[in-house]
Design a protein around this motif. Structure first.
Motif, short mmCIF file in Angstrom:
data_model
loop_
_atom_site.label_atom_id
_atom_site.label_comp_id
_atom_site.label_asym_id
_atom_site.label_seq_id
_atom_site.Cartn_x
_atom_site.Cartn_y
_atom_site.Cartn_z
N SER A 1 38.12 -43.61 62.83
CA SER A 1 38.14 -43.99 64.24
C SER A 1 37.53 -42.92 65.14
O SER A 1 37.18 -43.20 66.27
N PHE A 2 37.44 -41.69 64.63
CA PHE A 2 37.03 -40.57 65.46
C PHE A 2 35.81 -39.87 64.91
O PHE A 2 35.69 -39.66 63.71
N GLY A 3 34.92 -39.48 65.82
CA GLY A 3 33.74 -38.71 65.45
C GLY A 3 34.05 -37.23 65.48
O GLY A 3 35.16 -36.83 65.85
N PRO A 4 33.08 -36.40 65.12
CA PRO A 4 33.29 -34.95 65.08
C PRO A 4 33.75 -34.35 66.41
O PRO A 4 34.61 -33.46 66.43
N GLU A 5 33.19 -34.82 67.52
CA GLU A 5 33.61 -34.29 68.83
C GLU A 5 35.05 -34.66 69.12
O GLU A 5 35.81 -33.84 69.66
N ASP A 6 35.43 -35.90 68.79
CA ASP A 6 36.82 -36.32 69.00
C ASP A 6 37.77 -35.49 68.16
O ASP A 6 38.83 -35.07 68.63
N ILE A 7 37.41 -35.26 66.91
CA ILE A 7 38.27 -34.49 66.02
C ILE A 7 38.44 -33.07 66.54
O ILE A 7 39.54 -32.51 66.47
N ALA A 8 37.39 -32.50 67.10
CA ALA A 8 37.50 -31.16 67.69
C ALA A 8 38.49 -31.17 68.85
O ALA A 8 39.30 -30.25 69.01
N LYS A 9 38.45 -32.22 69.66
CA LYS A 9 39.38 -32.33 70.79
C LYS A 9 40.81 -32.53 70.32
O LYS A 9 41.74 -31.94 70.86
N LEU A 10 40.99 -33.36 69.30
CA LEU A 10 42.32 -33.57 68.74
C LEU A 10 42.87 -32.28 68.13
O LEU A 10 44.05 -31.97 68.28
N SER A 11 42.00 -31.54 67.47
CA SER A 11 42.41 -30.27 66.88
C SER A 11 42.85 -29.28 67.94
O SER A 11 43.87 -28.58 67.78
N ALA A 12 42.11 -29.23 69.04
CA ALA A 12 42.48 -28.33 70.14
C ALA A 12 43.83 -28.73 70.73
O ALA A 12 44.68 -27.87 71.01
N ALA A 13 44.03 -30.02 70.92
CA ALA A 13 45.30 -30.52 71.46
C ALA A 13 46.46 -30.20 70.51
O ALA A 13 47.54 -29.79 70.94
N PHE A 14 46.22 -30.39 69.23
CA PHE A 14 47.23 -30.13 68.20
C PHE A 14 47.64 -28.66 68.20
O PHE A 14 48.83 -28.34 68.24
N GLU A 15 46.67 -27.78 68.19
CA GLU A 15 46.95 -26.34 68.19
C GLU A 15 47.69 -25.93 69.46
O GLU A 15 48.64 -25.14 69.41
N ALA A 16 47.26 -26.47 70.60
CA ALA A 16 47.91 -26.14 71.87
C ALA A 16 49.36 -26.64 71.89
O ALA A 16 50.26 -25.93 72.35
N ALA A 17 49.58 -27.85 71.40
CA ALA A 17 50.94 -28.41 71.38
C ALA A 17 51.85 -27.60 70.47
O ALA A 17 53.00 -27.30 70.85
N LEU A 18 51.36 -27.22 69.31
CA LEU A 18 52.18 -26.39 68.42
C LEU A 18 52.53 -25.07 69.09
O LEU A 18 53.66 -24.60 68.99
N GLY A 19 51.57 -24.49 69.80
CA GLY A 19 51.82 -23.25 70.52
C GLY A 19 52.87 -23.41 71.60
O GLY A 19 53.79 -22.60 71.72
#
Length: 73
Positions: free
Chosen positions: A12-30
């Motif tokens: 469902s997600f392209g490389p740019e989307d995955i980068a954004k999801l990864s950033a959100a994931f890391e920020a949320a964990l923090g």
């Protein structure tokens, strides 16, 4: 555990989307103070971010805030 592992079979997600999801994931964990990547809450964070992204949200800050808000209930 990176969020990419949850997206391996989801196209469902392209490389740019995955980068954004990864950033959100890391920020949320923090923000939640989660350092143990084997903790089950890590999976919940990833699932929430992916769910919100599938609903159309792509802004990493908003995805992070939505996940943190949901888990704080």
């Amino acid at each position: 555990m990176p969020i990419r592992l949850f997206l391996e079979h989801d196209h469902s997600f392209g490389p740019e989307d995955i980068a954004k999801l990864s950033a959100a994931f890391e920020a949320a964990l923090g923000k939640l103070g989660i350092t143990d990547r084997t903790d089950l809450i890590t999976t919940e964070v990833a699932k929430l971010i992916i769910e919100f992204a599938k609903q159309g949200e792509r802004d990493p800050e908003r995805l992070c805030a939505l996940a943190v808000q949901q888990l704080s209930k």
